[in-house]
Design a protein around this motif. Structure first.
Motif, short mmCIF file in Angstrom:
data_model
loop_
_atom_site.label_atom_id
_atom_site.label_comp_id
_atom_site.label_asym_id
_atom_site.label_seq_id
_atom_site.Cartn_x
_atom_site.Cartn_y
_atom_site.Cartn_z
N LEU A 293 0.74 -1.13 -0.04
CA LEU A 293 0.04 0.08 0.07
C LEU A 293 0.94 1.31 -0.08
CD1 LEU A 293 -2.75 -1.17 2.63
CD2 LEU A 293 -3.17 -0.34 0.06
N GLN A 294 1.93 1.15 0.98
CA GLN A 294 3.00 2.37 0.65
C GLN A 294 3.36 2.60 -0.49
OE1 GLN A 294 6.15 2.00 3.65
NE2 GLN A 294 5.95 4.24 3.99
N GLY A 295 3.79 1.52 -1.38
CA GLY A 295 4.30 1.79 -2.73
C GLY A 295 3.00 2.52 -3.55
N ARG A 296 1.75 2.05 -3.37
CA ARG A 296 0.71 2.41 -4.12
C ARG A 296 0.50 3.91 -3.95
NH1 ARG A 296 -3.56 -0.40 -6.67
NH2 ARG A 296 -4.82 1.27 -6.24
N MET A 297 0.20 4.30 -2.47
CA MET A 297 0.15 5.53 -2.08
C MET A 297 1.22 6.49 -2.77
SD MET A 297 -2.53 5.60 -0.19
CE MET A 297 -3.35 3.90 -0.79
N GLY A 298 2.56 6.16 -2.62
CA GLY A 298 3.81 6.91 -3.07
C GLY A 298 3.39 7.32 -4.46
N SER A 299 2.73 6.77 -5.28
CA SER A 299 2.65 6.98 -6.79
C SER A 299 1.31 7.63 -7.00
CB SER A 299 2.70 5.82 -7.44
OG SER A 299 1.47 4.80 -7.18
N GLY A 300 0.60 7.94 -5.93
CA GLY A 300 -0.89 8.78 -6.20
C GLY A 300 -0.38 9.98 -6.27
#
Lengths: 323, 240
Positions: A293-300
């Motif tokens: 999730l941290q990875g996904r949030m980072g690209s948001g």
């Protein structure tokens, strides 16, 4: 990839690394054998008799052991999920209220008559002090002690539960709701200030600003930290067995070890090692999820500025018993 | 109320026991944690694997389980953890030198458990140093050692101090668990001695518990406040 410590390796360094790894791997394996495996083997800990109830499907105790483990783990998960849900709801509320109090502290209520003004200002100050005190006390007390406190005090105040689960859940909620409140509050405070200013500029009040604008964004950014908190809660449920005899995974294991001792099978090490492996597996899945999730949030849309240190996971509890 | 005056000695002993265990475990955890952090950032994959395995295991199992394993495995290996009976230290920290090994077992468990978190705090500190800093140092011709000593570690230390502080606070709270392993010389042991074990306990369990809670708060809250202050002052200087 180049990192802080090493440059991107060239072909020669890569070759050296491979050779050194090939040398190092057997050495490490040998060391592990000498330090861990051999002493245990010398004391007959790898005797199949000790491991059979766990891994041999034909062993008469096999189904019993896994039945009890399943029940124990279900209770562990139940306690963890309930605590987490309650902590999340109460923590969000506490975080929002603390933020609101902080906003109110700046206000001098000029539209009120004088006595009402002093009353309002002092009650805001009292609220700030009380909530701050609650946070510090709930956060600074070991969860182990909190459980004992809840277990000792609630029956005395006429709150008696048949299911010991609730003492554990209440104690875990007291601790974790405060931790979550702080996670959410710091998430809201670290948003770009333009978010709050724009929201106030279009005429939203400070509470609406918090709930409608800041909170949803803070939640998104802090989601990984919140999920890591789930690992802490999962680990802390093991305190329930020690303090209020709630039969979660650890306590069931303890009871089974006692029972096996009665049968002259001293399999404490096999049982606890297997239990440890199960804990690692469950928590590993949860922390992988946080990482993903941290990875996904980072690209948001709300990308962290790259020079800011990454979100610090709150590692407390018995993790925390807090760790 | 009178319990605080009558039994002040018990409270004090418990408080002292907790502080002693925490100091020992903090020193041990910092040492082991640094070692594991070195392993975790080593250039050789198998060595790195050892560090990663250590951290994964100890971060994901409850301290309770670590303590149980300690209490089972160490006696089985014929060890009473006597290696912790370090001469001068046992006079300074008396529970360390007793016949019963529980204090030593609990300290060992607390140490190896906390070391995993120390390692992660240090590593997050190292990773927070901007890559450009080290690249600049390397392009100036600094060796690995010079780079670490003059460029990376001084900055990593600054980034790591706040996470390390939180780890130590968590450790102080975790030390409460020691009671379940028979350590009466701890703050939680006070409750056990005055309520659970006392014949016809005449003290109010509420008062005793409040005393125990205060004993922990005296340690955790000031540390937390210091940490907050450090963090705030860092934010001020780091802001560019």
């Amino acid at each position: 990839m180049s990192s802080v410590l090493y440059d991107t390796p060239g072909p020669r360094t890569r070759a050296k690394t491979i050779v050194a790894s090939i040398v190092a791997a057997p050495l490490i394996a040998l060391l592990a054998y000498l330090v861990i495996v051999q002493p245990l083997a010398d004391r007959g800990q790898f005797d199949w008799k000790l491991w059979a109830p766990i891994f041999d499907t034909s062993d008469p105790n096999f189904p019993l052991v896994w039945d009890r483990w399943r029940d124990g783990w279900l209770r562990t998960l139940k306690a963890a999920v309930l605590s987490m849900v309650f902590s999340f709801v109460l923590g969000s509320l506490l975080g929002l209220v603390r933020r609101e109090l902080r906003e109110l502290r700046r206000r001098r209520f000029p539209d009120q008559p004088r006595p009402a003004r002093t009353g309002l200002i002092s009650s805001v100050l009292a609220g700030v002090g009380l909530s701050r005190g609650w946070v510090e006390v709930a956060r600074g007390t070991p969860v182990y002690v909190t459980i004992v406190v809840v277990y000792t005090f609630l029956p005395r105040w006429g709150v008696d539960f048949d299911d010991r689960l609730w003492y554990l859940v209440i104690a875990l909620t007291i601790y974790n709701s405060v931790v979550i409140a702080e996670i959410i509050r710091s998430g809201m405070e670290n948003l770009p200030s333009g978010q709050r200013e724009a929201s106030l500029a279009i005429g939203l009040g400070s509470w609406q600003t918090s709930v409608l604008v800041l909170y949803p964004q803070a939640l998104r950014i802090m989601l990984p930290a919140l999920i890591s908190q789930l690992v802490v809660v999962l680990k802390d449920t093991s305190l329930g067995g020690l303090t209020v005899s709630y039969e979660e995974a650890l306590r069931t294991t303890q009871q089974m070890v006692e029972a096996f001792r009665g049968l002259n099978i001293a399999n404490g090490i096999p049982m606890f090692v297997t239990l440890g492996v199960m804990y690692v597996a469950v928590n590993y899945v949860v922390s992988r999820l946080a990482h993903y999730l941290q990875g996904r949030m980072g690209s948001g849309r709300h990308r962290r500025k790259s020079d800011e240190p990454p979100v610090q996971m709150v590692e407390a509890g018995a993790g925390a018993a807090g760790a | 109320m009178e319990v605080y005056f009558d039994q002040f000695g018990v409270f004090w002993e418990g408080f002292l026991g907790t502080v002693q265990m925490c100091v020992l475990a903090a020193v041990g955890a910092l040492a082991i944690g640094t070692l594991v952090a070195v392993l975790r950032v080593a250039p050789l994959p198998p060595v790195r694997g050892v560090g990663t395995a250590y951290v994964t295991v100890f971060r994901n199992i409850p301290l309770t389980v670590v303590m149980f394993v300690c209490a089972f495995v160490l006696p089985l290996l014929g060890s009473n953890a006597d290696f912790l009976k370090i001469p001068g230290l046992t006079t300074l920290i008396r529970p360390l030198g007793t016949e019963l090994p529980f204090f030593r077992f609990a300290t060992i468990a607390l140490t190896v458990y906390t070391a995993a978190f120390v390692c992660e705090a240090l590593r997050s500190g190292i990773n927070a140093v901007p890559v450009g800093q080290a690249e600049a140092a390397r392009s100036l011709g600094m060796t690995f050692g010079q780079n670490l000593r003059h460029i990376v570690l001084p900055q990593a230390w600054k980034f790591a101090i706040v996470p390390l502080g939180s780890v130590i606070i968590a450790m102080i709270k975790n030390s409460a668990l020691a009671l379940s392993f028979g350590v009466l010389a701890s703050m939680t042991g006070v409750f056990d001695r005055l309520i659970s074990q006392a014949e016809g306990a005449s003290y109010d369990s509420m008062a005793v518990l409040v005393g125990v809670v205060v004993g922990y708060l005296v340690l955790t809250i000031p540390l937390g406040l210091v940490l907050d202050a450090v963090e705030r002052s860092q934010k001020k200087t780091v802001r560019r």
